[in-house]
Motif scaffolding. Structure first.
Motif, PDB file in Angstrom:
ATOM      1  N   UNK A   1      12.904 -22.942 -41.112  1.00 29.16           N
ATOM      2  CA  UNK A   1      13.921 -22.687 -40.058  1.00 29.16           C
ATOM      3  C   UNK A   1      13.239 -21.739 -38.930  1.00 29.16           C
ATOM      4  N   UNK A   2      12.823 -20.374 -39.529  1.00 30.08           N
ATOM      5  CA  UNK A   2      12.475 -19.536 -38.600  1.00 30.08           C
ATOM      6  C   UNK A   2      11.104 -19.991 -37.585  1.00 30.08           C
ATOM      7  N   UNK A   3      10.330 -21.044 -38.494  1.00 32.86           N
ATOM      8  CA  UNK A   3       9.182 -21.402 -37.860  1.00 32.86           C
ATOM      9  C   UNK A   3       9.379 -22.563 -36.717  1.00 32.86           C
ATOM     10  N   UNK A   4      10.672 -22.906 -36.804  1.00 30.96           N
ATOM     11  CA  UNK A   4      10.951 -23.891 -35.717  1.00 30.96           C
ATOM     12  C   UNK A   4      11.649 -23.133 -34.654  1.00 30.96           C
ATOM     13  N   UNK A   5      12.385 -22.134 -35.201  1.00 27.62           N
ATOM     14  CA  UNK A   5      12.758 -21.574 -33.664  1.00 27.62           C
ATOM     15  C   UNK A   5      11.713 -20.869 -33.089  1.00 27.62           C
ATOM     16  N   UNK A   6      10.715 -20.275 -33.580  1.00 28.18           N
ATOM     17  CA  UNK A   6       9.583 -19.619 -33.061  1.00 28.18           C
ATOM     18  C   UNK A   6       8.807 -20.802 -32.279  1.00 28.18           C
ATOM     19  N   UNK A  44      15.293 -15.933 -20.737  1.00 25.57           N
ATOM     20  CA  UNK A  44      16.414 -15.587 -21.667  1.00 25.57           C
ATOM     21  C   UNK A  44      16.567 -16.493 -22.876  1.00 25.57           C
ATOM     22  N   UNK A  45      16.256 -17.544 -22.863  1.00 23.67           N
ATOM     23  CA  UNK A  45      16.261 -18.687 -23.882  1.00 23.67           C
ATOM     24  C   UNK A  45      15.192 -18.137 -24.960  1.00 23.67           C
ATOM     25  N   UNK A  46      13.949 -17.940 -24.311  1.00 21.92           N
ATOM     26  CA  UNK A  46      12.933 -17.504 -25.201  1.00 21.92           C
ATOM     27  C   UNK A  46      13.065 -16.225 -26.139  1.00 21.92           C
ATOM     28  N   UNK A  47      14.015 -15.417 -25.184  1.00 23.67           N
ATOM     29  CA  UNK A  47      14.437 -14.163 -26.046  1.00 23.67           C
ATOM     30  C   UNK A  47      15.290 -14.487 -27.011  1.00 23.67           C
ATOM     31  N   UNK A  50      13.707 -15.817 -29.983  1.00 25.01           N
ATOM     32  CA  UNK A  50      13.027 -14.974 -30.730  1.00 25.01           C
ATOM     33  C   UNK A  50      13.801 -13.874 -31.302  1.00 25.01           C
ATOM     34  N   UNK A  51      14.814 -13.612 -30.897  1.00 27.05           N
ATOM     35  CA  UNK A  51      16.195 -12.499 -31.600  1.00 27.05           C
ATOM     36  C   UNK A  51      16.380 -13.573 -32.792  1.00 27.05           C
ATOM     37  N   UNK A  52      16.699 -14.729 -32.651  1.00 28.38           N
ATOM     38  CA  UNK A  52      17.081 -15.523 -34.048  1.00 28.38           C
ATOM     39  C   UNK A  52      15.907 -15.755 -35.024  1.00 28.38           C
ATOM     40  N   UNK A  53      14.853 -15.921 -34.522  1.00 30.07           N
ATOM     41  CA  UNK A  53      13.701 -16.134 -35.343  1.00 30.07           C
ATOM     42  C   UNK A  53      13.204 -14.969 -36.181  1.00 30.07           C
ATOM     43  N   UNK A  54      13.129 -13.961 -35.402  1.00 31.15           N
ATOM     44  CA  UNK A  54      12.480 -12.704 -36.188  1.00 31.15           C
ATOM     45  C   UNK A  54      13.555 -11.899 -36.648  1.00 31.15           C
ATOM     46  N   UNK A  60      18.433  -9.335 -28.639  1.00 35.52           N
ATOM     47  CA  UNK A  60      19.821 -10.233 -27.982  1.00 35.52           C
ATOM     48  C   UNK A  60      20.166  -9.424 -26.579  1.00 35.52           C
ATOM     49  N   UNK A  61      20.268  -8.080 -26.948  1.00 34.50           N
ATOM     50  CA  UNK A  61      20.696  -7.061 -25.733  1.00 34.50           C
ATOM     51  C   UNK A  61      19.669  -7.311 -24.728  1.00 34.50           C
ATOM     52  N   UNK A  62      18.398  -7.345 -24.913  1.00 40.25           N
ATOM     53  CA  UNK A  62      17.576  -7.418 -24.158  1.00 40.25           C
ATOM     54  C   UNK A  62      17.606  -8.666 -23.181  1.00 40.25           C
ATOM     55  N   UNK A  63      17.974  -9.820 -24.008  1.00 40.06           N
ATOM     56  CA  UNK A  63      18.152 -11.158 -23.381  1.00 40.06           C
ATOM     57  C   UNK A  63      19.377 -10.950 -22.428  1.00 40.06           C
ATOM     58  N   UNK A  64      20.602 -10.381 -23.026  1.00 42.15           N
ATOM     59  CA  UNK A  64      21.690 -10.211 -22.007  1.00 42.15           C
ATOM     60  C   UNK A  64      21.395  -9.330 -20.542  1.00 42.15           C
ATOM     61  N   UNK A  65      20.529  -8.367 -21.127  1.00 38.98           N
ATOM     62  CA  UNK A  65      20.122  -7.688 -19.598  1.00 38.98           C
ATOM     63  C   UNK A  65      19.497  -8.448 -18.636  1.00 38.98           C
ATOM     64  N   UNK A  66      18.436  -9.198 -19.399  1.00 36.82           N
ATOM     65  CA  UNK A  66      17.901 -10.016 -18.625  1.00 36.82           C
ATOM     66  C   UNK A  66      18.311 -11.141 -17.736  1.00 36.82           C
ATOM     67  N   UNK A  67      19.425 -11.745 -18.535  1.00 39.05           N
ATOM     68  CA  UNK A  67      20.391 -12.689 -17.891  1.00 39.05           C
ATOM     69  C   UNK A  67      21.312 -12.200 -16.833  1.00 39.05           C
ATOM     70  N   UNK A  68      21.516 -10.934 -16.980  1.00 32.49           N
ATOM     71  CA  UNK A  68      22.403 -10.318 -15.955  1.00 32.49           C
ATOM     72  C   UNK A  68      21.420 -10.276 -14.740  1.00 32.49           C
ATOM     73  N   UNK A  69      20.225  -9.544 -15.026  1.00 32.12           N
ATOM     74  CA  UNK A  69      19.281  -9.479 -13.895  1.00 32.12           C
ATOM     75  C   UNK A  69      19.126 -10.626 -13.154  1.00 32.12           C
TER      76      UNK A  69
END
Lengths: 88, 487, 138, 116
Positions: A1-6, A44-47, A50-54, A60-69
């Motif tokens: 599963x992890x591999x697929x996400x990454x 954002x999707x990549x982040x 990565x959050x789910x995969x690792x 995820x917080x970073x992804x949220x901030x990035x989406x906001x920006x």
């Protein structure tokens, strides 16, 4: 599963690189703006993947901030384009 | 006992007040700044007196022990500077009541500058030094830009670009020091650096010295200084001339004495002596060629700081005491001279050396004050300018460094030439002696100048006193204790 | 230059999104003690709301609702509360900024400091944006 | 060689930034150069903090961590850098309002003209 996400994340990174071509080459400013936005969305999707995969929820917080920006960027660029008649 | 952190915290927190208050009620900035600075001065004198009478005053912020926490220290080396900053700020504030920019934002920047400079003097952490350096730098960029002319904005931008590069180079050096030793505390760095691998320690030293040399404005790195001082409002020029480079030179001295002994001393000493010599020669030459008196004074600072660096390089106790005395004396004299320049520009509308002709007859008292300050800058006894140079030269001769002694002597001769030119114009030159005053000055402005003149004369005998204060600290340094005190 | 007409899409989206951004800013701000975040990050996120409103409704209109004096006052308030928390340790006889001085877990004083930083950062960034945007209009 | 790459990148950024800062006549580009220069130094710190096999701070997993101190330092330095940039931009706005240009040579020429 992890591999697929990454792996999925890697795929999105490749797609993002493809979109970057449009940012550099894009004949009109509008092309570039839309491409920049797409790159942002992809990031954002990549982040998120990565959050789910690792298993690192902090990312995820970073992804949220990035989406906001990205959202602020879209509106800012759009307004800039309207006001200045396409001059960037 | 008072926590030295208050010395920094009071002006920094107080800087919030004038900006807000002056928006609610105009003209509240000055009294608020005065109140905050009075509190800070009392604290500074109190702490310094304690530090000079007995043991150095030290604290660890938040009680986290060194080398992890941030240490603050007021010892015999930093105490004179803490007091100098507090008192110079008060004196220049008296001038700015009528003379300076009067917006609330200006007084906020003023307090920010004082807080940052005090921070540089009391911190024992090299990274904190960077932060305080930048706080004071940011405040001074803003203050230079307070002048109405557009040229001030460009001068401030140049000051910002060069100053930030200097501070960043220093930060780069801090990075190397951290990589080499894993610590940022000055005491721990001193213990660890000589054992660290040579290129890393040398890179750290080189970059930190280079960065601070930009802030001190040694010769090839000085380009920001004349523009900034000429464009700034007179009060700001006086404050910056008194404190900005002085504090950077103090930081340089502190690093050389307390952190880096044992790291490639021969190379660094030679390089610094070269920089100092270039500063003395080129600064004097540029000063001689300047038309504007403000520029002349700014260039003269290059030469004066060259002498101070010579003292730190020679590094015998006598020479170090001489450097400290000369730093403080130069701050007083240069600030006083800039205040006179501002005062004369206001009352007689004169700015260039040519326009100063015959001024002694039109404005005898202010001219006499300027003459005393100029003689002090040249280094004529019994002024404090003589005391500093004398001790540095004495130290150089003790150490057998004839180059250094010759440099100090040469600087005095050069000073006689470029400052003598102004004095000659003022006292002998034929000018328009009948023109009346074109503007009025406030009592506060005259008082600030008088304080500087009196201090120039009164501090003339301070040399032995400073030497006595510094002796235990320097003994401690020789014994290998980084902060010069037994913990 | 064509005059800027408020787009209903943009204004409406901004209206809907703003509360969420503010909540997220607060979340980031308060999470600084145990995860990614802190006063600086949270403050900037909160400030981005002001920027969004300025984009959507125009700078002058946003500035009318949020006048400069209030922004400066907020910045000062943050700075002074930081100083108050730091100085309060002195009153108890502990070193400056000692967060363990109050007999509670140091997390609480640190959170107060984070909020103070957040308020200062948010107001300073907002103020800077208005300052630069206004100069652009002139 | 590969693990030294970030250091090379840091030095390259420092060099590029300084070159732009010194060489370009446009004041905005000078400020940009300053930013690039500072970024290079930040990268140097962050690179120095990374350790073989380290992982991000604030993760609840056991194991070796990257040294968080340089990251904290750089956070502070970034804040300082942002403040510097803000002041620089404010000055640029003033210069532009006064002289209508942001090229250094043009501004200097305008100042010289004003003096005469």
């Amino acid at each position: 599963m992890t591999e697929w996400l990454l792996l999925g994340a890697a795929g999105f990174v490749l797609a993002g690189l493809g979109t970057l071509y449009r940012v550099v080459a894009g004949p009109t400013v509008q092309d570039r703006v839309v491409a920049v936005n797409a790159v942002g969305t992809i990031t954002v999707v990549v982040l998120a993947l990565v959050a789910a995969g690792l298993d690192a929820p902090g990312v995820l917080d970073v992804a949220l901030v990035y989406a906001l920006l990205n959202f602020v960027l879209s509106i800012g660029l759009a307004k800039f384009l309207v006001e200045r008649g396409g001059v960037l | 006992m008072i926590d030295p952190a208050l010395l920094v915290a009071v002006p920094l927190a107080g800087s919030a007040l004038p900006a807000v208050a002056s928006r609610l009620r105009p003209r509240t900035g000055w009294p608020l700044a005065l109140g905050v600075l009075l509190v800070q001065s009392v604290l500074a004198v109190w702490v310094a007196a304690a530090a000079l009478a007995g043991d150095p005053v030290r604290t660890q912020v938040a009680g986290i022990p060194a080398p992890f926490g941030i240490g603050l220290l007021v010892d015999a080396l930093s105490a004179p500077f803490v007091v100098l900053i507090a008192l110079a700020a008060l004196a220049v504030l008296a001038y700015t009541r009528r003379g300076g920019p009067r917006s609330g934002a200006f007084y906020s920047l003023y307090l920010l500058l004082i807080g940052g400079l005090t921070g540089v003097c009391v911190t024992t952490d090299v990274f904190n030094l960077y932060v305080f350096l930048e706080i004071s730098g940011l405040a001074s960029y803003g203050m230079v830009a307070q002048a109405d002319r557009g040229a001030a904005a460009l001068a401030a931008l140049k000051y910002l670009l060069v100053g930030t590069v200097g501070a960043s180079l220093y930060l780069f050096g801090v990075g190397y020091a951290y990589v080499a030793t894993g610590t940022l505390d000055m005491a721990a760095l001193r213990a660890a650096l000589p054992a660290a691998s040579d290129p890393l320690a040398l890179a750290a030293l080189g970059l930190m010295v280079l960065g601070l040399s930009v802030k001190v404005a040694l010769f090839p790195l000085h380009t920001w200084k004349p523009d900034a001082y000429e464009a700034a409002p007179p009060g700001v020029a006086a404050l910056l001339a008194a404190l900005a480079s002085t504090v950077a030179a103090y930081a340089l001295g502190r690093l050389l004495l307390a952190v880096f002994p044992g790291v490639a001393e021969a190379v660094v000493d030679a390089a610094l002596l070269g920089l100092a010599a270039a500063s003395i020669v080129a600064g004097s030459l540029l000063a001689y060629r300047s038309e504007s008196v403000a520029r002349l004074l700014a260039y003269s600072s290059l030469a004066q700081f060259g002498i101070v660096v010579v003292g730190f390089v020679v590094a015998t106790p006598t020479a170090i005491a001489g450097s400290v005395v000369h730093l403080i004396g130069h701050a007083v004299m240069k600030a006083g001279s800039f205040l006179v320049v501002g005062l004369l520009a206001r009352t007689h509308d004169v700015r260039t050396v040519a326009e100063y002709a015959g001024l002694a007859r039109r404005s005898p008292y202010v001219s006499a004050g300027f003459a005393v300050l100029a003689l002090g800058l040249i280094g004529i006894p019994p002024t404090v300018g003589f005391a500093g140079k004398f001790y540095i030269a004495l130290g150089a001769i003790e150490a057998g460094s004839w180059t250094a002694a010759a440099l100090v002597l040469a600087s005095t001769l050069f000073g006689l030439v470029y400052l003598g030119r102004v004095l000659e114009r003022m006292y002998v030159g034929e000018g328009d002696t009948h023109a009346g005053p074109t503007g009025a000055a406030s009592p506060g402005m005259y008082a600030a100048v008088a304080v500087a003149v009196l201090a120039t004369l009164a501090l003339g005998g301070v040399g032995p006193l400073v030497e006595g204060w510094l002796a235990p600290v320097l003994d401690g340094l020789d014994a290998g204790l980084a902060m010069g005190v037994v913990p | 230059m064509k005059p800027y007409h408020e787009s209903p899409v943009v204004t409406h989206t901004v209206r809907v999104v703003a509360p969420f951004i503010l909540t997220f800013g607060l979340f980031t701000l308060l999470h600084g003690t145990k995860s990614v975040g802190g006063g600086f990050q949270g403050g900037v996120i909160v400030a981005s709301v002001a920027v969004l409103f300025a984009f959507a409704f125009g700078v002058s209109q946003t500035e009318a609702t949020l006048p400069g004096v209030r922004i400066v006052a907020f910045a000062a308030l943050g700075l002074l509360s930081f100083a108050a928390v730091a100085g309060a340790a002195l009153v108890v006889g502990r070193p400056f900024l000692d967060t363990t001085a109050f007999g509670v877990s140091p997390v609480y004083p640190v959170e107060v400091i984070e909020v103070a930083i957040g308020v200062t950062v948010a107001s300073v960034v907002t103020g800077l944006f208005f300052e630069l945007a206004r100069a652009d209009d002139a | 060689m590969l693990e030294r790459l970030p250091y090379l990148a840091a030095i390259a950024l420092v060099g590029i930034g300084l070159a732009v800062l010194v060489d370009d006549e446009h004041l905005v580009k000078k400020v940009l150069g300053l930013n690039v220069f500072q970024t290079g130094i930040f990268l140097f710190f962050v690179t120095a903090a990374a350790r073989e096999g380290g992982s991000a701070p604030n993760v609840a997993k056991a194991g070796p961590y990257a040294n968080p101190l340089p990251q904290v330092l750089i956070l502070t330095a970034i804040v300082v850098g942002v403040s510097v940039t803000a002041v620089a931009l404010a000055l640029l706005v003033r210069i532009h309002a006064e002289y209508g240009t942001l090229r250094e040579d043009a501004v200097r020429a305008a100042i010289e003209e004003g003096r005469e």
